[in-house]
Design a protein around this motif. Structure first.
Motif, PDB file in Angstrom:
ATOM      1  N   ARG A  76      69.232  60.544  10.205  1.00 30.47           N
ATOM      2  CA  ARG A  76      70.447  59.979  10.777  1.00 30.47           C
ATOM      3  C   ARG A  76      71.486  59.739   9.682  1.00 30.47           C
ATOM      4  NH1 ARG A  76      72.052  54.580  11.607  1.00 30.47           N
ATOM      5  NH2 ARG A  76      73.594  54.296  13.254  1.00 30.47           N
ATOM      6  N   ASP A  77      72.687  60.240   9.906  1.00 28.50           N
ATOM      7  CA  ASP A  77      73.780  60.126   8.949  1.00 28.50           C
ATOM      8  C   ASP A  77      74.220  58.663   8.825  1.00 28.50           C
ATOM      9  OD1 ASP A  77      76.186  60.216   7.562  1.00 28.50           O
ATOM     10  OD2 ASP A  77      76.820  62.090   8.485  1.00 28.50           O
ATOM     11  N   GLN A  78      74.250  58.172   7.585  1.00 28.89           N
ATOM     12  CA  GLN A  78      74.726  56.816   7.334  1.00 28.89           C
ATOM     13  C   GLN A  78      75.863  56.806   6.317  1.00 28.89           C
ATOM     14  OE1 GLN A  78      71.167  54.743   6.107  1.00 28.89           O
ATOM     15  NE2 GLN A  78      70.530  54.347   8.211  1.00 28.89           N
ATOM     16  N   ALA A  79      76.573  57.921   6.240  1.00 29.70           N
ATOM     17  CA  ALA A  79      77.630  58.047   5.244  1.00 29.70           C
ATOM     18  C   ALA A  79      78.800  57.106   5.499  1.00 29.70           C
ATOM     19  CB  ALA A  79      78.133  59.490   5.193  1.00 29.70           C
ATOM     20  N   TRP A  80      78.892  56.540   6.677  1.00 31.79           N
ATOM     21  CA  TRP A  80      80.009  55.658   7.005  1.00 31.79           C
ATOM     22  C   TRP A  80      79.810  54.227   6.487  1.00 31.79           C
ATOM     23  CZ3 TRP A  80      78.237  51.705  10.144  1.00 31.79           C
ATOM     24  CH2 TRP A  80      77.033  51.945  10.803  1.00 31.79           C
ATOM     25  N   TYR A  81      78.618  53.921   5.947  1.00 27.41           N
ATOM     26  CA  TYR A  81      78.380  52.582   5.397  1.00 27.41           C
ATOM     27  C   TYR A  81      79.233  52.378   4.151  1.00 27.41           C
ATOM     28  CZ  TYR A  81      74.384  51.287   8.323  1.00 27.41           C
ATOM     29  OH  TYR A  81      73.577  50.936   9.380  1.00 27.41           O
ATOM     30  N   ILE A  82      79.854  51.218   4.068  1.00 22.88           N
ATOM     31  CA  ILE A  82      80.732  50.920   2.939  1.00 22.88           C
ATOM     32  C   ILE A  82      80.319  49.613   2.261  1.00 22.88           C
ATOM     33  CG2 ILE A  82      82.724  52.156   3.869  1.00 22.88           C
ATOM     34  CD1 ILE A  82      83.777  49.484   4.919  1.00 22.88           C
ATOM     35  N   THR A  83      80.863  49.389   1.069  1.00 25.04           N
ATOM     36  CA  THR A  83      80.621  48.131   0.368  1.00 25.04           C
ATOM     37  C   THR A  83      81.407  47.007   1.043  1.00 25.04           C
ATOM     38  OG1 THR A  83      82.403  48.711  -1.157  1.00 25.04           O
ATOM     39  CG2 THR A  83      80.165  49.246  -1.836  1.00 25.04           C
ATOM     40  N   ASP A  84      81.151  45.783   0.622  1.00 24.03           N
ATOM     41  CA  ASP A  84      81.787  44.635   1.273  1.00 24.03           C
ATOM     42  C   ASP A  84      83.252  44.467   0.884  1.00 24.03           C
ATOM     43  OD1 ASP A  84      79.430  43.999   2.575  1.00 24.03           O
ATOM     44  OD2 ASP A  84      78.739  42.655   0.979  1.00 24.03           O
ATOM     45  N   GLN A  85      83.548  44.566  -0.414  1.00 18.37           N
ATOM     46  CA  GLN A  85      84.890  44.245  -0.875  1.00 18.37           C
ATOM     47  C   GLN A  85      85.532  45.297  -1.770  1.00 18.37           C
ATOM     48  OE1 GLN A  85      86.446  41.687   0.248  1.00 18.37           O
ATOM     49  NE2 GLN A  85      84.800  40.478   1.163  1.00 18.37           N
ATOM     50  N   VAL A  86      84.749  46.200  -2.329  1.00 19.59           N
ATOM     51  CA  VAL A  86      85.284  47.124  -3.337  1.00 19.59           C
ATOM     52  C   VAL A  86      86.248  48.116  -2.693  1.00 19.59           C
ATOM     53  CG1 VAL A  86      84.723  48.763  -5.155  1.00 19.59           C
ATOM     54  CG2 VAL A  86      83.109  46.925  -4.588  1.00 19.59           C
ATOM     55  N   PRO A  87      87.504  48.169  -3.151  1.00 15.48           N
ATOM     56  CA  PRO A  87      88.468  49.101  -2.548  1.00 15.48           C
ATOM     57  C   PRO A  87      88.120  50.550  -2.827  1.00 15.48           C
ATOM     58  CG  PRO A  87      89.404  48.030  -4.484  1.00 15.48           C
ATOM     59  CD  PRO A  87      88.097  47.350  -4.231  1.00 15.48           C
ATOM     60  N   MET A  88      88.597  51.415  -1.987  1.00 10.42           N
ATOM     61  CA  MET A  88      88.341  52.851  -2.134  1.00 10.42           C
ATOM     62  C   MET A  88      89.349  53.461  -3.097  1.00 10.42           C
ATOM     63  SD  MET A  88      86.577  55.485  -1.317  1.00 10.42           S
ATOM     64  CE  MET A  88      86.610  57.271  -1.102  1.00 10.42           C
ATOM     65  N   PRO A  89      88.906  53.986  -4.247  1.00 12.24           N
ATOM     66  CA  PRO A  89      89.836  54.644  -5.177  1.00 12.24           C
ATOM     67  C   PRO A  89      90.431  55.899  -4.539  1.00 12.24           C
ATOM     68  CG  PRO A  89      87.739  54.130  -6.247  1.00 12.24           C
ATOM     69  CD  PRO A  89      87.540  53.932  -4.776  1.00 12.24           C
TER      70      PRO A  89
END
Length: 219
Positions: free
Chosen positions: A132-145
């Motif tokens: 199952r693809d979980q690529a959409w999980y992100i960190t809590d606060q770190v902005p995306m460069p």
């Protein structure tokens, strides 16, 4: 003790130095912002924790590389040299198996965050299984460069990341495990060739520490 030494900084040394520098910079910036401007980098603590995890896992393989891990050698020290080498090779083989299993587990944990498949097989990989693809999980606060936006089309089906995806900080798991396996293989080769006695720190290092302490006491 291993005769293996590096005059120039290797991969782990460079990575550790860079990580320590980044941790210091982020922490110092946060302190200045809090004390002088009553503000802070909201993502500072999370970035520091991520960097610390990378630091630890790079440090594990670096310890194997320079024979710095501690161990108990009271029994092996009373063995004949040939038997010492056999025992050291057996221990090294066990460590290689351990590192390989760790690499499999690390890949299986990280792969879904990279939109990749886990390996099949309970202990040793027998192939790949649909995951199952979980690529959409992100960190809590770190902005995306911004320079990493290309990842959205690669692994997130074009969907925008509003925070840094977990695939990046978690990448240290397979990277660190692969490095550890590589360093164990290197150490095993050095033991086989007679350039290293064991996987643990030797008494020569302890003697050097005692000499430094004696000099410090005399001073």
């Amino acid at each position: 003790m291993s005769s293996h030494s590096n005059k120039n900084m290797g991969f782990e040394e460079s990575a550790i130095a860079l990580i320590l520098g980044l941790m210091t910079m982020v922490t110092f910036t946060n302190v200045v912002l809090r004390k002088l401007f009553n503000s802070s980098l909201i993502w500072g603590q999370e970035v520091t924790l991520i960097l610390f995890a990378w630091l630890v896992l790079f440090g594990v393989s670096y310890g194997v590389k320079i024979t710095a891990h501690l161990g108990v050698d009271a029994l092996t020290n009373i063995m004949p040299p040939k038997l010492q080498k056999v025992v050291a090779l057996i221990a090294a083989a066990i460590c290689i198996i351990y590192a390989f299993l760790l690499l499999k587990g690390s890949w299986d944990y990280w792969a879904p965050y990279a939109a990749l498949d886990r390996t099949s097989g309970r202990w040793f990989p027998t192939g790949f299984e649909q995951t199952r693809d979980q690529a959409w999980y992100i960190t809590d606060q770190v902005p995306m460069p911004e320079f990493l936006r290309f990842m959205e089309g690669w692994i997130n089906q074009g969907e925008t990341y509003d925070k840094l995806p977990r695939v990046i900080p978690y990448a240290i798991l397979p990277i660190g495990s692969a490095l550890l396996l590589f360093r164990f293989v290197q150490a095993t080769a050095r033991i086989w060739r007679g350039h290293q006695g064991s996987l643990i720190v030797s008494h020569e290092v302890e003697d050097e520490i005692e000499q430094m302490q004696d000099k410090k006491a005399e001073g």
